[in-house]
Design a protein around this motif. Sequence first.
Motif, PDB file in Angstrom:
ATOM      1  N   GLY A  36       0.780  -1.226   0.000  1.00 45.90           N
ATOM      2  CA  GLY A  36       0.000   0.000   0.000  1.00 45.90           C
ATOM      3  C   GLY A  36       0.809   1.273   0.000  1.00 45.90           C
ATOM      4  O   GLY A  36       0.471   2.236  -0.690  1.00 45.90           O
ATOM      5  N   TYR A  37       1.893   1.295   0.754  1.00 48.73           N
ATOM      6  CA  TYR A  37       2.715   2.500   0.794  1.00 48.73           C
ATOM      7  C   TYR A  37       3.321   2.801  -0.574  1.00 48.73           C
ATOM      8  O   TYR A  37       3.329   3.942  -1.030  1.00 48.73           O
ATOM      9  CB  TYR A  37       3.821   2.377   1.847  1.00 48.73           C
ATOM     10  CG  TYR A  37       3.293   2.357   3.260  1.00 48.73           C
ATOM     11  CD1 TYR A  37       2.591   3.454   3.773  1.00 48.73           C
ATOM     12  CD2 TYR A  37       3.475   1.258   4.079  1.00 48.73           C
ATOM     13  CE1 TYR A  37       2.089   3.446   5.069  1.00 48.73           C
ATOM     14  CE2 TYR A  37       2.978   1.244   5.378  1.00 48.73           C
ATOM     15  CZ  TYR A  37       2.289   2.335   5.865  1.00 48.73           C
ATOM     16  OH  TYR A  37       1.786   2.323   7.149  1.00 48.73           O
ATOM     17  N   LEU A  53      -6.270  -3.225  -7.243  1.00 51.73           N
ATOM     18  CA  LEU A  53      -5.760  -3.268  -5.869  1.00 51.73           C
ATOM     19  C   LEU A  53      -6.161  -4.558  -5.174  1.00 51.73           C
ATOM     20  O   LEU A  53      -7.345  -4.906  -5.134  1.00 51.73           O
ATOM     21  CB  LEU A  53      -6.336  -2.057  -5.119  1.00 51.73           C
ATOM     22  CG  LEU A  53      -5.959  -1.826  -3.677  1.00 51.73           C
ATOM     23  CD1 LEU A  53      -4.451  -1.626  -3.513  1.00 51.73           C
ATOM     24  CD2 LEU A  53      -6.703  -0.605  -3.140  1.00 51.73           C
ATOM     25  N   ASP A  54      -5.163  -5.249  -4.634  1.00 52.18           N
ATOM     26  CA  ASP A  54      -5.405  -6.442  -3.831  1.00 52.18           C
ATOM     27  C   ASP A  54      -5.786  -6.000  -2.418  1.00 52.18           C
ATOM     28  O   ASP A  54      -5.465  -4.893  -1.995  1.00 52.18           O
ATOM     29  CB  ASP A  54      -4.133  -7.301  -3.800  1.00 52.18           C
ATOM     30  CG  ASP A  54      -4.325  -8.656  -3.167  1.00 52.18           C
ATOM     31  OD1 ASP A  54      -5.481  -9.118  -3.040  1.00 52.18           O
ATOM     32  OD2 ASP A  54      -3.322  -9.281  -2.795  1.00 52.18           O
ATOM     33  N   ASN A  61      -2.851  -2.721   4.145  1.00 53.99           N
ATOM     34  CA  ASN A  61      -3.736  -3.582   3.348  1.00 53.99           C
ATOM     35  C   ASN A  61      -4.515  -2.767   2.303  1.00 53.99           C
ATOM     36  O   ASN A  61      -4.451  -1.543   2.262  1.00 53.99           O
ATOM     37  CB  ASN A  61      -4.661  -4.414   4.247  1.00 53.99           C
ATOM     38  CG  ASN A  61      -5.758  -3.608   4.905  1.00 53.99           C
ATOM     39  OD1 ASN A  61      -6.323  -2.690   4.319  1.00 53.99           O
ATOM     40  ND2 ASN A  61      -6.076  -3.952   6.134  1.00 53.99           N
ATOM     41  N   GLY A  62      -5.244  -3.488   1.469  1.00 56.77           N
ATOM     42  CA  GLY A  62      -5.946  -2.848   0.363  1.00 56.77           C
ATOM     43  C   GLY A  62      -7.011  -1.850   0.783  1.00 56.77           C
ATOM     44  O   GLY A  62      -7.170  -0.810   0.143  1.00 56.77           O
ATOM     45  N   LEU A  63      -7.753  -2.157   1.843  1.00 63.43           N
ATOM     46  CA  LEU A  63      -8.788  -1.216   2.285  1.00 63.43           C
ATOM     47  C   LEU A  63      -8.167   0.070   2.811  1.00 63.43           C
ATOM     48  O   LEU A  63      -8.654   1.171   2.516  1.00 63.43           O
ATOM     49  CB  LEU A  63      -9.684  -1.863   3.347  1.00 63.43           C
ATOM     50  CG  LEU A  63     -10.594  -2.983   2.846  1.00 63.43           C
ATOM     51  CD1 LEU A  63     -11.362  -3.610   4.012  1.00 63.43           C
ATOM     52  CD2 LEU A  63     -11.544  -2.496   1.774  1.00 63.43           C
TER      53      LEU A  63
END
Length: 118
Positions: A36-37, A53-54, A61-63
């Motif tokens: 994510g970063y 996006l996974d 994480n993706g969310l």
Amino acid sequence: MARKVLVVDDAVLMRTILREILENYGFEVSGEAENGYEAIEKYQQLNPDLVTLDITMPELNGLETLKALKALDKDCKVVIISALEHEKIVGEALACGAQGFIVKPFQVQTIIDTLLRL
């Protein structure tokens, strides 16, 4: 002009598969990210038209990544591609602004149809 896509997944194989599929259908994969970063940084650098996006990724994480991308650009277009099919996660992703949710394993045409719709 090809639509630019940022592919975000912690699995190298999945990024490679998505890249090949997208490029075969005329999309330009402008970048890849494994967490994510990195996705947030590359989104700011590359200004893609779409992001795949996974959900399950290390560090962010993706969310969480989706929320951060929407905070940067409320108009960013994100499609979740994940093996997690839990109703709560799908609902949360859509509520956070994802334009679609595709479950792995996926059909190639589902990916293309979803991205073209955006």
